[in-house]
Design an enzyme around this catalytic site. Sequence first.
Site, PDB file in Angstrom:
ATOM      1  N   LEU A 409       0.899  -1.315  -0.019  1.00  0.00           N
ATOM      2  CA  LEU A 409      -0.054  -0.038  -0.188  1.00  0.00           C
ATOM      3  C   LEU A 409       0.766   1.274   0.045  1.00  0.00           C
ATOM      4  O   LEU A 409       1.038   1.836   1.057  1.00  0.00           O
ATOM      5  CB  LEU A 409      -0.885  -0.141   1.188  1.00  0.00           C
ATOM      6  CG  LEU A 409      -2.393  -0.791   1.001  1.00  0.00           C
ATOM      7  CD1 LEU A 409      -2.012  -2.223   1.155  1.00  0.00           C
ATOM      8  CD2 LEU A 409      -3.261  -0.254   2.112  1.00  0.00           C
ATOM      9  N   ALA A 410       1.454   1.563  -1.188  1.00  0.00           N
ATOM     10  CA  ALA A 410       2.381   2.652  -1.178  1.00  0.00           C
ATOM     11  C   ALA A 410       2.228   3.388  -2.848  1.00  0.00           C
ATOM     12  O   ALA A 410       2.957   3.093  -3.677  1.00  0.00           O
ATOM     13  CB  ALA A 410       3.701   2.280  -1.202  1.00  0.00           C
ATOM     14  N   GLU A 411       0.816   3.979  -2.955  1.00  0.00           N
ATOM     15  CA  GLU A 411       0.721   4.277  -4.236  1.00  0.00           C
ATOM     16  C   GLU A 411       1.840   5.349  -4.971  1.00  0.00           C
ATOM     17  O   GLU A 411       1.852   5.176  -6.028  1.00  0.00           O
ATOM     18  CB  GLU A 411      -0.807   4.924  -4.187  1.00  0.00           C
ATOM     19  CG  GLU A 411      -1.958   4.151  -3.978  1.00  0.00           C
ATOM     20  CD  GLU A 411      -2.202   3.467  -2.998  1.00  0.00           C
ATOM     21  OE1 GLU A 411      -1.704   3.942  -1.889  1.00  0.00           O
ATOM     22  OE2 GLU A 411      -3.102   2.686  -2.599  1.00  0.00           O
ATOM     23  N   GLN A 433      -6.441   0.172  -6.620  1.00  0.00           N
ATOM     24  CA  GLN A 433      -7.486  -0.850  -6.283  1.00  0.00           C
ATOM     25  C   GLN A 433      -9.070   0.136  -6.275  1.00  0.00           C
ATOM     26  O   GLN A 433      -9.917  -0.651  -6.931  1.00  0.00           O
ATOM     27  CB  GLN A 433      -7.214  -1.227  -4.728  1.00  0.00           C
ATOM     28  CG  GLN A 433      -7.912  -2.347  -4.190  1.00  0.00           C
ATOM     29  CD  GLN A 433      -7.451  -2.899  -2.988  1.00  0.00           C
ATOM     30  OE1 GLN A 433      -7.419  -2.655  -2.063  1.00  0.00           O
ATOM     31  NE2 GLN A 433      -6.996  -4.151  -3.517  1.00  0.00           N
ATOM     32  N   PHE A 434      -8.877   1.331  -6.043  1.00  0.00           N
ATOM     33  CA  PHE A 434     -10.149   2.065  -6.230  1.00  0.00           C
ATOM     34  C   PHE A 434      -9.517   3.359  -6.715  1.00  0.00           C
ATOM     35  O   PHE A 434      -8.339   3.900  -6.292  1.00  0.00           O
ATOM     36  CB  PHE A 434     -10.785   2.349  -5.168  1.00  0.00           C
ATOM     37  CG  PHE A 434     -11.724   1.461  -4.475  1.00  0.00           C
ATOM     38  CD1 PHE A 434     -12.966   1.329  -4.859  1.00  0.00           C
ATOM     39  CD2 PHE A 434     -11.215   0.265  -3.771  1.00  0.00           C
ATOM     40  CE1 PHE A 434     -13.780   0.310  -4.503  1.00  0.00           C
ATOM     41  CE2 PHE A 434     -11.940  -0.781  -3.398  1.00  0.00           C
ATOM     42  CZ  PHE A 434     -13.393  -0.703  -3.560  1.00  0.00           C
ATOM     43  N   PHE A 437      -7.813   6.242  -4.571  1.00  0.00           N
ATOM     44  CA  PHE A 437      -6.524   6.119  -3.929  1.00  0.00           C
ATOM     45  C   PHE A 437      -5.409   6.515  -4.892  1.00  0.00           C
ATOM     46  O   PHE A 437      -4.181   6.656  -4.265  1.00  0.00           O
ATOM     47  CB  PHE A 437      -6.291   4.581  -3.342  1.00  0.00           C
ATOM     48  CG  PHE A 437      -7.296   4.038  -2.464  1.00  0.00           C
ATOM     49  CD1 PHE A 437      -7.551   4.750  -1.264  1.00  0.00           C
ATOM     50  CD2 PHE A 437      -8.041   2.997  -2.798  1.00  0.00           C
ATOM     51  CE1 PHE A 437      -8.733   4.450  -0.357  1.00  0.00           C
ATOM     52  CE2 PHE A 437      -9.123   2.254  -1.746  1.00  0.00           C
ATOM     53  CZ  PHE A 437      -9.380   3.350  -0.575  1.00  0.00           C
ATOM     54  N   SER A 438      -5.824   6.866  -5.903  1.00  0.00           N
ATOM     55  CA  SER A 438      -4.916   7.630  -6.699  1.00  0.00           C
ATOM     56  C   SER A 438      -4.494   8.799  -6.290  1.00  0.00           C
ATOM     57  O   SER A 438      -3.305   9.522  -6.843  1.00  0.00           O
ATOM     58  CB  SER A 438      -5.121   7.573  -8.331  1.00  0.00           C
ATOM     59  OG  SER A 438      -6.343   8.607  -8.474  1.00  0.00           O
ATOM     60  N   HIS A 478     -14.630   5.458  -1.879  1.00  0.00           N
ATOM     61  CA  HIS A 478     -14.494   4.215  -3.060  1.00  0.00           C
ATOM     62  C   HIS A 478     -15.712   4.589  -4.104  1.00  0.00           C
ATOM     63  O   HIS A 478     -15.766   3.675  -4.661  1.00  0.00           O
ATOM     64  CB  HIS A 478     -15.066   3.030  -2.180  1.00  0.00           C
ATOM     65  CG  HIS A 478     -13.793   2.666  -1.180  1.00  0.00           C
ATOM     66  ND1 HIS A 478     -13.942   3.088   0.024  1.00  0.00           N
ATOM     67  CD2 HIS A 478     -12.998   1.717  -1.110  1.00  0.00           C
ATOM     68  CE1 HIS A 478     -12.929   2.402   0.848  1.00  0.00           C
ATOM     69  NE2 HIS A 478     -12.560   1.476   0.023  1.00  0.00           N
TER      70      HIS A 478
END
Length: 675
Positions: A409-411, A433-434, A437-438, A478
């Site tokens: 989890l390190a976008e 993932q969604f 989160f970008s 989300h």
Amino acid sequence: MAFPTTPAILTQRDLTPAELGSDDALLRLYAWMFYSRTTDNRILDLFRQGLIKGTVAGGQGNEGLIVPLALLADKSRDVVSFTHRDLGGHLIWSGHLCDHLNQYFANSGSPTKAREGNVHRGDPANRSYPMISHLGAMLSNVLGGADSQRRHGVPAVGFALFGDGGSSTGDIHECFNLAAILSLPVVFLIENNRYSYSTPISEQVAPGAELWQRAAGYGIEGRKLDATDPLAFAAEIAGVIQQVRAKPRPVLVEVNTLRLRGHAAYDTCDYLRPGEQDGFNAADPLPKLRAQLLQTGRTDAVTALETELKDFIETCIQISLNVARPDPASLADSVYAPPSEPLPWQAEPAAPQLLNQAQALNAALRKILSERPESLVLGQDIATYGGAFKVTDGLLADFGRPRVFNTPLAESACTGYATGLALNGHRPIEEFQFADFSTEAVTQIGLNAGTYFFRSGARVPVVYRLPCGGGLTMGSFHSQELESLFLSLPGLKALYPSTPQDAFNALLAAYEDNNPVLLFEHKGLYRRGKSPVAWDPAYRDVWQPSHLRGGDFATVVTYGEMVHLAVEACDYLAGEYEKTFDIFDLRALAPLNLDAIRASLQRTHRLVVIHEGRRTHGFGAELVARLTEEHFFDLEAAPLRIASLDMPVPFAPELEHAYRPTRDSIIAKIADWIG
Ligand SMILES: Cc1ncc(C[n+]2csc(CCOP(=O)(O)OP(=O)(O)O)c2C)c(N)n1
Ligand SMILES: [Mg+2]
């Protein structure tokens, strides 16, 4: 204008561990350090004379670190991103001094075409990745470049340099972790000069905490070295480089170094404690190295060398000062890399298969992974699990871990890592993932990858897959539509397909593009229904709007899930009101191709824009503005904009229903508009 011949000693850009300790090595180190210092000092003078703009942050005091490192690096295969203290590194890595000075003068000969200035440059073709200002942002690019080299079978080392101040950014920590997980051949180097602008290390790091000791928390080796003794530092860092090259595994090295002239040209340095500057000057390795050289009895050689280097610098300054200023005409077509040639895709699947959109995307990913060896698929839970929406289902089993892999989890770091891969010949496809989160990676997507071509001429072919949109009771974080946020930043392309075939085509078109492409995938469309999907030789048409329905009352422009609602609404209105609509699915949001829509407006004289993103600053504002600007006198009614409400996406289905356009609300709004 011809550049003057480079002094012989500056043609020696390498140093081997075996040479260390020899008189020649000492002279070479001193020459590059002196040359770097003198150039930095002259750049400061020229800035003060108004001949260099922006500001200059010099490397005076850091030569003992960067010169040995750059000389020892293998410039033919290693990867680096230099900091604002690393002029010496740039000089050693590549280019003629006039190239570097042209960059500072921001003239027409500048390697960045004067689109960037001063230290913001590199040589991406030779794996020196230019910095953006955001501290911490470059490390992940180096990780990607180093991994790309390894994937090409080249035993390269990546040098990820940053300051003590930069060590507090989140990206640094994400990168330590990512590099450790992937066992990347990277040397993290902290240029610790104990100041971040005016803030001393005591206010950046808790008492008793040592930066190099952070390594233990990531399961990697940590070292502390001192570059105020460049010879000792060179011997130590040569060992680290050899170790990382032989056995890929990151190492974190904190290096004691100096910042002799404050943060930047304008810095008054009045925050220093009494006597502190004297202490810095006393630790300066350059005079110490000179004294050591003189002890070897080479006084005349040293003096002659210094004169030769100074003369060379002055000659180069005069030449670069006379290079023409940049022409604003050069800005035309500067944002996007030129269109790519179509890839030689195989005409498969030849027979149409009945697929939903998730399956169509999976089929496109399979096709890409089968036919394109440079492709990689990465993202959270995309490997064994097949992704949160199962779009990558089965890819790991068929294509294997090196090419299909989970990310932590390190976008931000993972996106910067994808940029580094793309800069070196790979073509990563990154699943968020969604889409929500970008936002963790806005700097990497929008400011770094999106501006890369403009800044350096280098191409960053990455596809960002963004499961977006609402209607599924997933709440504020989300469900969002982020096209407006990203597309207010230059350099990104964006596709937003609404059918399985378009999704299949869009992934191929995005993949072969030489720019970073956002692929918006509405989650509500993943399983909305199946339709035939096959290889479509006209797959690139997805960059153009598709004409869904002919009509003459109004032109309707929409995209994403709204396409389906708009068609249903317009079909109903056609029955009830006997008005027909010319409906377009935009498909490509950037660059926008509005020709067919303009032609339609000239016939219908009315415009309706429908999208799911929020209304204020929504994408519809841009569409209405552009079309109205050009068709003001064609229009018979004020354009109608149908969008979501200006609020976070609410959770409960009843509330979300009220928030988003629905078939019924679209009908009501258009009916009202018809009057
Ligand atoms: C993310 C980010 N925040 C703030 C800044 C503004 N800034 C530029 S340099 C600097 C100090 C950096 O200190 P350090 O990392 O120790 O490097 P040094 O200048 O000492 O070599 C700051 C705060 C920035 N460039 N990036
Ligand atoms: Mg610092």
